[in-house]
Design a protein around this motif. Structure first.
Motif, PDB file in Angstrom:
ATOM      1  N   ALA A   1       7.281   4.140   3.265  1.00  0.00           N
ATOM      2  CA  ALA A   1       8.097   3.853   4.449  1.00  0.00           C
ATOM      3  C   ALA A   1       9.369   3.103   4.052  1.00  0.00           C
ATOM      4  O   ALA A   1      10.454   3.384   4.566  1.00  0.00           O
ATOM      5  N   VAL A   2       9.237   2.161   3.127  1.00  0.00           N
ATOM      6  CA  VAL A   2      10.401   1.404   2.663  1.00  0.00           C
ATOM      7  C   VAL A   2      11.390   2.325   1.949  1.00  0.00           C
ATOM      8  O   VAL A   2      12.600   2.292   2.212  1.00  0.00           O
TER       9      VAL A   2
ATOM     10  N   ASP B   1       0.857  -1.189   0.000  1.00  0.00           N
ATOM     11  CA  ASP B   1       0.000   0.000   0.000  1.00  0.00           C
ATOM     12  C   ASP B   1       0.894   1.240   0.000  1.00  0.00           C
ATOM     13  O   ASP B   1       2.074   1.165   0.391  1.00  0.00           O
ATOM     14  N   PRO B   2       0.411   2.390  -0.474  1.00  0.00           N
ATOM     15  CA  PRO B   2       1.261   3.575  -0.641  1.00  0.00           C
ATOM     16  C   PRO B   2       2.036   3.964   0.610  1.00  0.00           C
ATOM     17  O   PRO B   2       3.213   4.333   0.522  1.00  0.00           O
TER      18      PRO B   2
END
Length: 261
Positions: free
Chosen positions: A184-185, A178-179
């Motif tokens: 976050a990654v 999900d966006p």
């Protein structure tokens, strides 16, 4: 989970979603993956940073074609010669048995007039003890890992090159997040890149200090020796350029502009 030679393919096929490799281990697949290991193309930290900036778009594009998303890259330490006696000029290396660990260092040894010998890191102490090799060309970190002070009294730091590790993700797996998770990654990767660059510089100095504390003589190469090594590097850069084609020429132009400015 996977040996080095299988990591990249494992991420491509989705066997694992993230992977980390030594880029130069895949040099036979594409010359751009080994460019940071071309001896003396970039033998100072500013040059290594410039080469990183110049090559990153090319490496990213190549990985994207293979279904991979480059997250970040981090440099290893600079390289040097481990010898039993002080090293003052390159002629001392002629006829020696020099440990090589890839195609580029194999050719580097040959251009030095040395006999290249393939030895894995865990086998280095035994190789010195049996005189299978009598010169080691590698980083201060590897010297610490191999307890080089047990078989060599001198480390001549020449810069040489600072190979990079690359961390990447399967592009489909990343896109399926999900966006918020995907962001976050990518944000974490950006932080890791900045932190890695700082830690790499710190580690280089720390590993040299470790060698000194164990009684090794750590010195810089005399100017004439460094100049001779750069001449060998120029020759190996031309060899690399022939394999890399037009993209290699564009990258080198960008790199040299960055180094000049």
């Amino acid at each position: 989970m996977l040996p080095m030679a299988q990591i990249k393919r494992g991420v491509q096929t989705g066997q694992v979603q993230l992977g980390e490799i030594l880029l130069s281990a895949y040099g036979n697949e594409d010359p751009f993956f080994e460019v940071d290991s071309v001896p003396f193309l970039a033998d100072t930290w500013p040059a290594s940073v410039a080469l990183h900036e110049a090559t990153e778009p090319f490496i990213r594009t190549r990985l994207e074609r293979q279904g991979l998303t480059l997250l970040y890259m981090v440099h290893w330490n600079s390289q040097g010669f481990y010898t039993r006696a002080p090293l003052i000029w390159l002629e001392q290396l002629r006829g020696t048995r020099l440990r090589a660990f890839n195609t580029l260092t194999f050719r580097f040894a040959e251009l030095l007039g040395a006999q290249p010998v393939t030895v894995q890191v865990p086998d280095i102490p035994q190789a010195f003890a049996t005189n299978l090799v009598n010169v080691l060309f590698t980083s201060a970190q590897t010297g610490v890992d191999a307890s080089a002070w047990d078989f060599a009294g001198h480390f001549t730091d020449v810069g040489g090159m600072r190979p990079r590790n690359a961390v990447f993700a399967n592009s489909r797996a990343l896109a399926a997040l999900d966006p918020a998770a995907r962001k976050a990654v990518l944000d974490a990767a950006a932080r890791a890149a900045a932190r890695g660059a700082e830690m790499s510089r710190e580690a280089e100095g720390a590993m040299l200090d470790r060698l000194r504390r164990q009684g090794m003589q750590v010195t810089a190469a005399p100017p004439a020796m460094q100049a001779a090594l750069r001449e060998i590097g120029t020759r190996q850069t031309q060899d690399w350029l022939q394999r890399a084609g037009p993209d290699g020429g564009q990258m080198l132009e960008r790199y040299r502009a960055l180094v000049t400015h």
